[in-house]
Design an enzyme around this catalytic site. Structure first.
Site, short mmCIF file in Angstrom:
data_model
loop_
_atom_site.label_atom_id
_atom_site.label_comp_id
_atom_site.label_asym_id
_atom_site.label_seq_id
_atom_site.Cartn_x
_atom_site.Cartn_y
_atom_site.Cartn_z
N HIS A 111 70.33 -1.44 -16.06
CA HIS A 111 70.69 -2.40 -15.01
C HIS A 111 70.65 -3.81 -15.60
O HIS A 111 69.69 -4.16 -16.31
CB HIS A 111 69.70 -2.28 -13.84
CG HIS A 111 70.02 -3.24 -12.74
ND1 HIS A 111 71.06 -3.02 -11.85
CD2 HIS A 111 69.49 -4.44 -12.40
CE1 HIS A 111 71.12 -4.03 -11.01
NE2 HIS A 111 70.18 -4.91 -11.33
N ASP A 147 68.01 0.94 -7.86
CA ASP A 147 67.48 0.11 -8.95
C ASP A 147 65.97 -0.11 -8.86
O ASP A 147 65.46 -1.16 -9.28
CB ASP A 147 68.19 -1.26 -8.99
CG ASP A 147 69.70 -1.12 -9.17
OD1 ASP A 147 70.12 -0.20 -9.88
OD2 ASP A 147 70.44 -1.94 -8.61
C1 GRF Z 1 76.49 -2.86 -17.59
O1 GRF Z 1 76.24 -4.23 -17.44
C2 GRF Z 1 75.38 -2.04 -16.99
O2 GRF Z 1 74.13 -2.65 -17.09
C3 GRF Z 1 75.80 -1.96 -15.55
O3 GRF Z 1 77.19 -1.85 -15.57
C4 GRF Z 1 77.70 -2.42 -16.77
C5 GRF Z 1 78.48 -1.35 -17.45
O4 GRF Z 1 79.14 -1.80 -18.60
N1 GRF Z 1 75.11 -0.88 -14.89
P1 GRF Z 1 79.74 -0.75 -19.63
O5 GRF Z 1 80.65 0.18 -18.80
O6 GRF Z 1 78.61 -0.01 -20.25
O7 GRF Z 1 80.53 -1.54 -20.62
#
Ligand code: GRF
Length: 214
Positions: A111, A147
């Site tokens: 997160h 979360d």
């Molecule tokens: C990341 O910032 C993650 O923390 C959040 O969604 C985003 C996903 O990015 N849960 P990616 O698809 O891994 O590039």
């Protein structure tokens, strides 16, 4: 070396999945990625997974009548792949209790905030608006509250005076890419364990293992 069999759940870009895939290319990394599963077809992360030679599977949420039916099919796909642990990496759908209960203690998420601050969406904009000086990201076990599951590891990112949402998001994402493989390794090596009472126990994990300062 016995490797932990891990599935990664995505919904989009998949850059965190890519960082886990890169880590897993190291023969000494204690994880094997057995499946990359998306709830949406044709997303960028699926191409990236294929470039890494990983098995992919789409369980398209639009083809099911209910969330529970969709998530039953997801569980089935994860089980067929032999997943022992599931990493959510930008999986943009709130999970039903039945799914969370099925995978409890074997389901983790990344997160983009220092939990318990800024749960939910738009974390970077809200962090800037609130004027925090330190922001970051967290890897946590997933429980039935959004979360809010027990925290495994966190990375802190300093907010610069001239940051905007995209500059801050980019630095946090860089931290995510370092943190997620480290956190997953801690679990694979059983240095951190989920305990039945919905907390974690550090089992030889050091402060440096669980707290990354960028
Ligand atoms: C990341 O910032 C993650 O923390 C959040 O969604 C985003 C996903 O990015 N849960 P990616 O698809 O891994 O590039």
């Amino acid at each position: 070396m016995k490797k932990l069999k891990v599935a990664v759940m995505i919904s989009g870009r998949g850059s965190n999945m890519g960082s886990l895939a890169r880590a897993a290319m190291d023969p000494d990394y204690p994880v094997e990625i057995v499946l990359v599963l998306s709830n949406k077809p044709n997303v960028e992360g699926l191409n990236l997974a294929q470039q890494h030679g990983l098995p992919i599977r789409v369980v398209d949420q639009t083809t099911f009548d209910s969330r529970d039916e969709h998530e039953l099919a997801v569980t089935q796909a994860l089980q067929e792949a032999g997943a022992e642990l599931v990493c959510m990496a930008g999986y943009m759908r709130i999970l039903e209790d039945a799914f969370v209960n099925e995978w409890r203690g074997r389901l983790i998420n990344i997160h983009p905030s220092l939990l318990p601050s800024f749960t939910g969406l738009d974390t970077h904009a809200r962090a800037l608006e609130r004027g925090v000086r330190i922001h970051g990201c967290s890897v946590h076990f997933v429980n039935n509250e959004l979360d809010a599951g027990p925290i495994i590891a966190q990375a802190a990112v300093v907010v610069e005076p001239n940051d905007d949402e995209s500059s801050l998001a980019a630095r946090v994402l860089e931290a995510e890419h370092e943190l997620y493989p480290r956190a997953l390794k801690l679990i694979a090596e059983e240095k951190i364990r989920w305990t039945g009472d919905d907390s974690v126990r550090d089992n030889n994990a050091t402060a440096d293992d669980v707290a990354l300062l960028k």
